[in-house]
Design an enzyme around this catalytic site. Structure first.
Site: not given
Lengths: 704, 704
Positions: A160, A199, A331, A421, A442, A444, A446
């Site tokens: 890229t 990378g 919960r 939270g 996005t 490999e 978009d």
């Protein structure tokens, strides 16, 4: 500012724990069988990877500085090597296993330990290593792969550029052959040609697979890949430069950066020359005559990136849902149905609406991904490796990767909100996972660009099938298709089927749970959309390039929507196919509801289309939503079993809220209240004193 | 792994820069007038705040450790005090200005400097300080406010508990009055009663406004607020304990934490006693007799939190769109229409579809927020402060905050994707803004819970209006409404209007750009949905509590959808109202298109509903989408002006990709290519050599 949430949705209704067995009508999923099914075609490799990812030394450590975090992940890569986790795809003579499907299956599982670990190992072995493996030849394998496999040579995949993201064919870095010295000169002529987001480029990379325009004897032969040393222990080599991309929205365990080259010379033999070679005298040759086809063939060897992102995204969705649904089943918030006990939040209809359809989609994507992985393995093992197979693989990977990576972001966000939270605390993992997965949509390719490629493939299939067809041909084809099954693995489905059975579609959807009705509705939509767009684009051949481009652009959004519809259909079919392989009747029944939830969720999502095009009447359309509501209530009691079947343990989830502490807190609170009541010291509620008063003064009102 | 994106969408079409004037037909927005309009009713306060937020010392520093970051933000709070930025709402006799609207307007603007700065100052002055101001009395103001205003006493707002998020009425912390010592005993009896997610609790807070059940003489009078010292320079005071919430998904400049109290004694006078007092002997009294009304009145004084989150979310959306649209107007990717130059990505239809409707929504929300702020100021200044005003304010705040906070997350995500890999870099701000804004959707009331409150208000309005109504009454009301304007500021709209003019709705939508048609379609949907749900719930009065709860739960999802529809209508009306105040004809024209894009976007989103309920025919429904496509093309040339009108400078945006460097890179690349061509040294494309060959051998094929 305070978080006044934690609950999803505030009122009544519900299933008490003790009612669970009653509500399920005694039906209970066989979680063990289903778990095995969910592991897909490479269960052993997944299990082995999960044993590894359960180990603390592979887990993300929150709060590290950028430098520490990058070092941690680099160290984890070495651990992967030591544990033999990353060499499955490499040649046997170099210590690999040539197990392509199993390799990807194991690789995907790294996402639950830390997406940075997954992607950094993907850079090293899935991109840098795979470029040498697939674009190089035997000599390159022997020369470069041992160092890559052992991590002696950390490397970058320098494709890229800043100026060209998804448009790889237009990159501006050049590799000009100098016959006098038998060298290629790698050069970055402009700022826009700098490699970016690479990378391993900022710190660890010693070499790079550099993509550049190959120029020899004054001719540009298009993009090729070159093995270029970039760094030694003292830093960049002469002519190589770069920058650190710094902090990113996620994946900060990876040292992404920029690279540029100023007339860097590499030996001729560093051209990875499987698909294009330059002789000592500068003569270019290639086994693939067409430059366009050559380019796509080279890039096609790198499809495993997309395949593995699809799989990893689905696993991240599974983790998110297992956390959120486990928490939601423990919960309690607000008491409406009872004065004694608050409601379990997963019993709220809205909470079910938020999570269960996403669970259904994640199941569909799990099964669809396994089909993709099987197809990938067929091509890369050479077992099923025709041009059509490769094209199908690319289309399937593009379609599924796009939907599953977007879905993962949706799931992780909804899961975080559904946990309130607590979901926002890093310790509960949802926010970090989402941040890391963000870029999957996005990189490999978009997603919008990939879906457009899928759309073009569908248009191409349409064109091939109906080249020069007149109305009679179309009608005949339609009638033939109507009685047949879907034709093509990943290409356009039984086109124009609906011309023939439109009537029956409208009728058969009456039985909403009917599999064939769902299939027809979903298939029909893809076909019709593609047919409509193709019709509009027919005029393009008579237009100028600019006019044709404008016409295409007017249909771009709809083409991408058609591609999404196609991908959804593929997921639905994979789910349906998987149903047929489940033996336990109760499991099959519950999974059929889940598949129906997925199918009717799709129909509901696109309901306007079905109404506009006369596929559903208004009344039928309303019953789609009513049926979904019914399915949610039916699936509710099985929700925890369904997420448990993903097979992850606390060592993989690592979210305190999904560990059972919520149940402990609820029990402590209930015991406290019970004790208080029993003690006789409980304060009286002011309302209670008031209602006595009110009852005396306003007897009618107080009864309400 | 590499990012092969950066582009949004790959193909053709487009407007060249030089064509811009032609395409706009010479119409050009008056950016200056529009900018002024966008500043709303407190332009001076916003301008002052923007001058401050442009200063580097208020800007977020990426990559700081948790500790450093918290210290930085705390230091910035002191700077705010020094700059007189945060005292506008406080009493004049204490150095404030009693300017409630202007205070919130300025406060919201802090979000562009750093959401952590905004929220931490919100904790100190908007929650902790406001609790003392609004729930305390003069004595409290004089005793506590000076320290709060000067930041000598950093404080926490300790309302939310682990066990009870949005359900504040059920919190379990107790404040038991001890008449012997004239003290309250603050106590946390169970783990679930720990205060959690409390800003300033982990490190900086010296005191807290603690919400607890007030118990005196054996009676629980419900939730009240107490001023409780929690920490001195040596740490927690005796009986007080806590934990650090650690790293969060965002807002890490704030030290959120947990607090618990073990029989902590505070003087009787620390009860903030405006709405409930305890005499020395323990006798409770309140100016509000009903405990329920008292509770809602107390909580109602804290509505400014929601108001300001709404405004801040809209500003964050504006920043995201200004970055993404600026970049999209400069960046080029793929050449389809021309061989010489690549397309500007904002010219792709898909890219327009992704960004421009979100721009329209952000405009609508900007105008709606200003109406909310005016209403808020009216109530809090006492100018318009009836019970109805307060109820309207709460409903409006709940409705708008929910939609704008979700929208901000959508905008920031789409913006980040639309900027590809560059969007993922922290330097371009989109990912950090999104991470910080994430919790806005659940704090100060979970959006789903808030929307349910809105839905219940709408049901209440419906009930009031049609109490004991028979069919004749309904029809008469409908007819009356049909000729009137909408009735209620924020409550249910001209209910049942459509019973009378349903026919005309269907006809008038023929002129799609007709304002009244849009209004009717949007209004009609809210009314019908609420009417339907009310009808289904009518049976509830005859059911047991549990059965009634179950019935409500079956309608919960739809009720929340109706509340969303209502909020969308309010936004649309605010946009429409704003149009009437714009004087420049060109600006008005473009903004009318933008409003239409918003309105028809809503209709398209809910198209299935309109079809099912016979409000639109299939043909008309299709024209909605076609009309949107036309609006996108019309608005495209004005997109940059429209984001410039938000009025932010580079000092506020601080995103390199929106600074013009992309244009520089494009120009450098174009110049390089031109030079290369002119030099005669440009390599020949292999395809070009091939096509000569092909032309000789396959003359027909080569023409394609």
């Amino acid at each position: 500012m305070v978080d006044t949430s934690l609950s999803p949705a505030a009122v009544e209704g519900g299933i008490l724990d003790e009612d669970r067995d009653h509500v399920t009508d005694g039906i209970r999923i066989d979680v063990e069988e289903l778990s095995e099914k969910m592991l897909g075609s490479w269960p052993e490799q997944r299990r082995a990877a999960r044993r590894l990812t359960a180990r603390p030394e592979f887990h993300r450590i929150e709060g590290q500085s950028l430098e520490e975090y990058r070092d941690t992940v680099f160290g984890q890569l070495k651990l992967l090597v030591e544990n033999g986790q990353v060499h499955r795809a490499f040649p046997k003579q170099l210590g690999g296993m040539e197990d392509h499907g199993g390799n990807i299956a194991g690789f995907e599982e790294l996402v639950t330990a830390d997406p940075s670990l997954q992607i950094k190992s993907g850079v090293q072995w899935g991109l840098f290593g795979a470029a040498v493996l697939h674009l190089g030849t035997r000599e390159h394998h022997e020369r470069f792969l041992p160092g890559i496999m052992s991590l002696e040579t950390p490397g970058a995949f320098a494709m890229t550029e800043i100026g060209h993201g998804s448009d790889v064919a237009s990159i501006a870095t050049t590799a000009t052959y100098d016959a006098e010295t038998e060298e290629f000169v790698i050069h970055t002529p402009i700022r826009a040609a700098w490699k970016d987001y690479i990378g391993n480029a900022a710190v660890h990379g010693k070499a790079a697979a550099v993509f550049a325009q190959l120029i020899t004897n004054g001719v540009n032969h298009g993009v090729h890949c070159f093995y270029v040393p970039i760094r030694d222990d003292d830093g960049f080599l002469p002519g190589v430069g770069g920058e650190d991309d710094g902090i990113k929205g996620g994946l900060n365990g990876i040292d992404n950066g920029r690279l540029h080259f100023t007339n860097v010379r590499i030996p001729r033999s560093n051209l990875l020359n499987r698909y294009g070679n330059v002789d000592a005298d500068g003569t270019y040759s290639s086994p693939i005559a067409s430059p366009g086809r050559r380019f796509f063939t080279m890039l096609g060897t790198l499809v495993q990136g997309r395949v593995s992102l699809d799989g990893a995204a689905v696993l991240a969705s599974a983790v998110g849902l297992q956390i959120a649904i486990t928490y939601a089943s423990q919960r309690r918030q607000f008491n409406a149905a009872s004065d004694v006990q608050e409601e379990v939040i997963l019993d709220y209809q809205r909470h079910q609406r938020r999570l269960l359809p996403k669970l259904a989609t994640t199941y569909a994507q799990t099964f669809a991904h396994d089909e993709l992985l099987v197809k990938f393995d067929g091509v890369f093992s050479g077992k099923r490796d025709t041009d059509d197979d490769r094209q199908d693989l690319e289309t399937l990977a593009a379609a599924l990767k796009s939907l599953s990576t977007w879905h993962a972001l949706d799931v992780l966000q909804e899961a975080r909100e559904a946990c309130g939270g607590a979901g926002f605390l890093a310790e509960n993992r949802l926010t970090s996972l989402r941040a890391d997965l963000d870029v999957y949509v996005t990189f490999e390719g978009d997603n919008n660009v990939l879906l457009q490629l899928v759309g073009k493939r569908l248009l191409g299939d349409y064109g091939k099938r109906f080249k020069d067809a007149d109305a009679t041909t179309l009608a005949r084809f339609a009638a033939e298709q109507a009685r047949g099954k879907v034709v093509n693995g990943t290409g356009l489905r039984s086109l124009a089927q609906t011309v023939a059975d439109f009537g029956s579609t409208a009728r058969s959807v009456g039985r909403l749970q009917d599999e064939q009705a769902q299939r027809e509705l979903l298939t029909d939509r893809v076909e019709s959309m593609i047919g409509t767009i193709a019709g509009r684009l027919r005029a393009a051949s008579k237009l100028s390039k600019a006019e044709a481009a404008a016409l295409f652009n007017q249909n771009q959004n709809e083409l991408i929507e058609a591609a999404i519809a196609h991908a959804e259909l593929l997921q639905w079919e994979a789910f349906t196919e998987a149903l047929s392989t489940i033996s336990d009747p109760a499991t099959k029944k519950v999974l059929t509801w889940l598949r129906d939830l997925f199918g009717f969720g799709l129909v509901e999502k696109h309901l306007a289309w079905y109404l506009i095009h006369g596929r559903l009447s208004g009344q039928r359309a309303q019953s789609v939503t009513a049926y979904i509501d019914r399915l949610l209530a039916r699936l509710r009691p099985h929700a925890v079993d369904l997420v448990d079947a993903f097979g992850y343990t606390q060592a993989h989830l690592r979210a305190p809220i999904a560990s059972g502490i919520e149940t402990e807190r609820q029990e402590e609170a209930a015991a406290y209240l019970a004790d208080l009541r029993a003690s006789g010291n409980a304060p009286v509620d002011e309302k209670a004193t008031k209602s006595t008063f009110d009852a005396l003064n306003h007897p009618k009102k107080s009864r309400k």
